[in-house]
Design an enzyme around this catalytic site. Sequence first.
Site, PDB file in Angstrom:
ATOM      1  N   ASN A 112       2.701   3.773   2.839  1.00 48.83           N
ATOM      2  CA  ASN A 112       3.094   3.303   1.506  1.00 48.83           C
ATOM      3  C   ASN A 112       4.602   2.972   1.484  1.00 48.83           C
ATOM      4  OD1 ASN A 112       2.958   2.678  -1.319  1.00 48.83           O
ATOM      5  ND2 ASN A 112       1.157   4.002  -1.417  1.00 48.83           N
ATOM      6  N   ARG A 113       5.172   2.890   0.306  1.00 48.44           N
ATOM      7  CA  ARG A 113       6.516   2.309   0.193  1.00 48.44           C
ATOM      8  C   ARG A 113       7.635   3.343   0.084  1.00 48.44           C
ATOM      9  NH1 ARG A 113       2.825  -1.048  -1.988  1.00 48.44           N
ATOM     10  NH2 ARG A 113       3.051  -3.229  -1.436  1.00 48.44           N
ATOM     11  N   HIS A 138       4.641   0.952   4.926  1.00 51.86           N
ATOM     12  CA  HIS A 138       3.770   1.376   6.031  1.00 51.86           C
ATOM     13  C   HIS A 138       4.472   1.543   7.380  1.00 51.86           C
ATOM     14  CE1 HIS A 138       0.568   1.242   3.268  1.00 51.86           C
ATOM     15  NE2 HIS A 138       0.089   0.032   3.479  1.00 51.86           N
ATOM     16  N   HIS A 210      -6.089   3.541   6.817  1.00 56.09           N
ATOM     17  CA  HIS A 210      -6.113   2.381   5.928  1.00 56.09           C
ATOM     18  C   HIS A 210      -7.438   1.600   6.042  1.00 56.09           C
ATOM     19  CE1 HIS A 210      -4.442  -0.853   3.519  1.00 56.09           C
ATOM     20  NE2 HIS A 210      -3.266  -0.276   3.480  1.00 56.09           N
ATOM     21  N   SER A 211      -8.557   2.301   6.068  1.00 58.10           N
ATOM     22  CA  SER A 211      -9.848   1.598   6.138  1.00 58.10           C
ATOM     23  C   SER A 211     -10.132   0.876   4.831  1.00 58.10           C
ATOM     24  CB  SER A 211     -10.972   2.584   6.434  1.00 58.10           C
ATOM     25  OG  SER A 211     -10.889   2.991   7.782  1.00 58.10           O
ATOM     26  N   TYR A 212     -10.671  -0.330   4.970  1.00 54.14           N
ATOM     27  CA  TYR A 212     -11.088  -1.139   3.817  1.00 54.14           C
ATOM     28  C   TYR A 212     -12.612  -1.062   3.738  1.00 54.14           C
ATOM     29  CZ  TYR A 212      -6.608  -3.821   3.584  1.00 54.14           C
ATOM     30  OH  TYR A 212      -5.301  -4.223   3.463  1.00 54.14           O
ATOM     31  N   ASP A 276      -3.479  -0.992  -7.371  1.00 57.34           N
ATOM     32  CA  ASP A 276      -2.714  -0.698  -6.157  1.00 57.34           C
ATOM     33  C   ASP A 276      -1.808   0.482  -6.524  1.00 57.34           C
ATOM     34  OD1 ASP A 276      -1.555  -0.763  -3.693  1.00 57.34           O
ATOM     35  OD2 ASP A 276      -0.719  -2.776  -3.839  1.00 57.34           O
ATOM     36  N   GLN A 313      -4.029   6.523  -2.743  1.00 57.35           N
ATOM     37  CA  GLN A 313      -3.741   5.157  -3.170  1.00 57.35           C
ATOM     38  C   GLN A 313      -5.063   4.409  -3.288  1.00 57.35           C
ATOM     39  OE1 GLN A 313      -0.563   4.074  -3.698  1.00 57.35           O
ATOM     40  NE2 GLN A 313      -0.761   1.856  -3.852  1.00 57.35           N
ATOM     41  N   GLU A 341      -6.768   5.509   0.159  1.00 53.45           N
ATOM     42  CA  GLU A 341      -5.840   6.029   1.165  1.00 53.45           C
ATOM     43  C   GLU A 341      -5.302   7.387   0.718  1.00 53.45           C
ATOM     44  OE1 GLU A 341      -2.832   2.781   1.773  1.00 53.45           O
ATOM     45  OE2 GLU A 341      -4.303   1.728   0.586  1.00 53.45           O
TER      46      GLU A 341
HETATM   47  C1  BGC Z   1      -0.640  -1.063  -0.309  1.00 54.23           C
HETATM   48  C2  BGC Z   1      -0.660  -2.497  -0.744  1.00 54.23           C
HETATM   49  C3  BGC Z   1      -0.455  -3.320   0.478  1.00 54.23           C
HETATM   50  C4  BGC Z   1      -1.540  -3.032   1.448  1.00 54.23           C
HETATM   51  C5  BGC Z   1      -1.307  -3.792   2.717  1.00 54.23           C
HETATM   52  C6  BGC Z   1      -1.739  -0.829   0.638  1.00 54.23           C
HETATM   53  O1  BGC Z   1      -1.706   0.474   1.104  1.00 54.23           O
HETATM   54  O2  BGC Z   1      -0.731  -0.198  -1.408  1.00 54.23           O
HETATM   55  O3  BGC Z   1       0.334  -2.769  -1.677  1.00 54.23           O
HETATM   56  O4  BGC Z   1      -0.428  -4.671   0.192  1.00 54.23           O
HETATM   57  O5  BGC Z   1      -1.551  -1.673   1.757  1.00 54.23           O
HETATM   58  O6  BGC Z   1      -2.453  -4.070   3.341  1.00 54.23           O
END
Ligand code: BGC
Length: 376
Positions: A112-113, A138, A210-212, A276, A313, A341
Amino acid sequence: MKTFKIFILGSIIAVLAVSFMVTCTDERSGEPVEVFIQKEWGQVDGKKVYLFTLKNEKGDEVKITNYGGIVTSWITADKSGKKSNVVIGYDSLSRYQEKNPYFGAIIGRYANRIGNATFKIDTATYHLAANDGKNSLHGGLKGFDKVVWDASWNDTTNALTLKYVSKDGEEGYPGNLTVTVAYKLTNDNELLIDYTAETDKPTVLNLTNHSYFNLTGDVNNTILDHTLQINADKYTPVDATLIPTGELKEVKGTPFDFLQPHKIGERINDVKGGYDHNFVLNRQGDKPELAATLADSVSGRVLEVYTSQPGMQFYTGNFLDGTNKLSDGKPINIHTALCLETQHFPDSPNKPAFPTTLLKPGEKFHSQTKYKISVK
Ligand code: BGC
């Protein structure tokens, strides 16, 4: 012992670029587990990359590569027994190297940020790469998602264990940090992820996967009809650059209230840019607890997320724009997958009131997350 020997043998055979499969039994639990080691998947930074397949008794199959610790697929049955892949992933290493919005990867050193790409520990200020506007996202330019992890089979825990040593100063972070991530697939269709880390200088740390997910198993469908429940009374509102304001806000009366199940599409248009956001999980103790339940009524698949982490997240794939394509050419469009996440809150190093992400020498970071899939 047997599994370990087979793993070694597998590595040798894998070097010879021959694939093979074995069935063996976990001596502690008695669970039959199949481990498949494919031929080498390629090479990055002079290190060998492999693709491992974990299979369980129910026929679920999870593929993981030691490049970025990426979960590349999770094949599982729907309510009629039809199997499909419920996570977004590619079938070749080069695709991940070309353009990967963190599909399936382990994220670190700080998931994250981090606001303004800087943080302080005591009196020292650390500068990171600003790779997301003025912020760091990340782990920077080459985070844990883009490195080759050392892989081994842990015969005691029956898990694929990945290890990475992040050097002092790598991506601007202080301290030599040793991280291990163990992946285990159980016969209850649970993917257990166990993270540990140790450092030799004070540093900050936030690890996630970071699995989608798309529980329909088909990216022609969006996730807007999935139903989600999140065990969080509060979330962390953000500014325009997705940095938390510092407030822990009640979800009650907002589109962030997922205490009862809601369809994701129901209120997504009331959230600028889509979801998000980090949710402040309701927790009782230190052990993993149920954080979220995601369900798709058409396939009947249900995903439960358990974690020992304080936050999660929820990201609805808002930046997916169709430029990433699956190997069959299907574009991965906006809202065709979502991430849950488990992690610490974004920008914690600059938010003293948030749970700390500081790791000091002599301490051992440990967290666990479990993704469990069932059908209704
Ligand atoms: C973040 C998103 C970001 C993405 C990148 C997520 O974990 O919260 O803002 O764009 O990751 O794939």
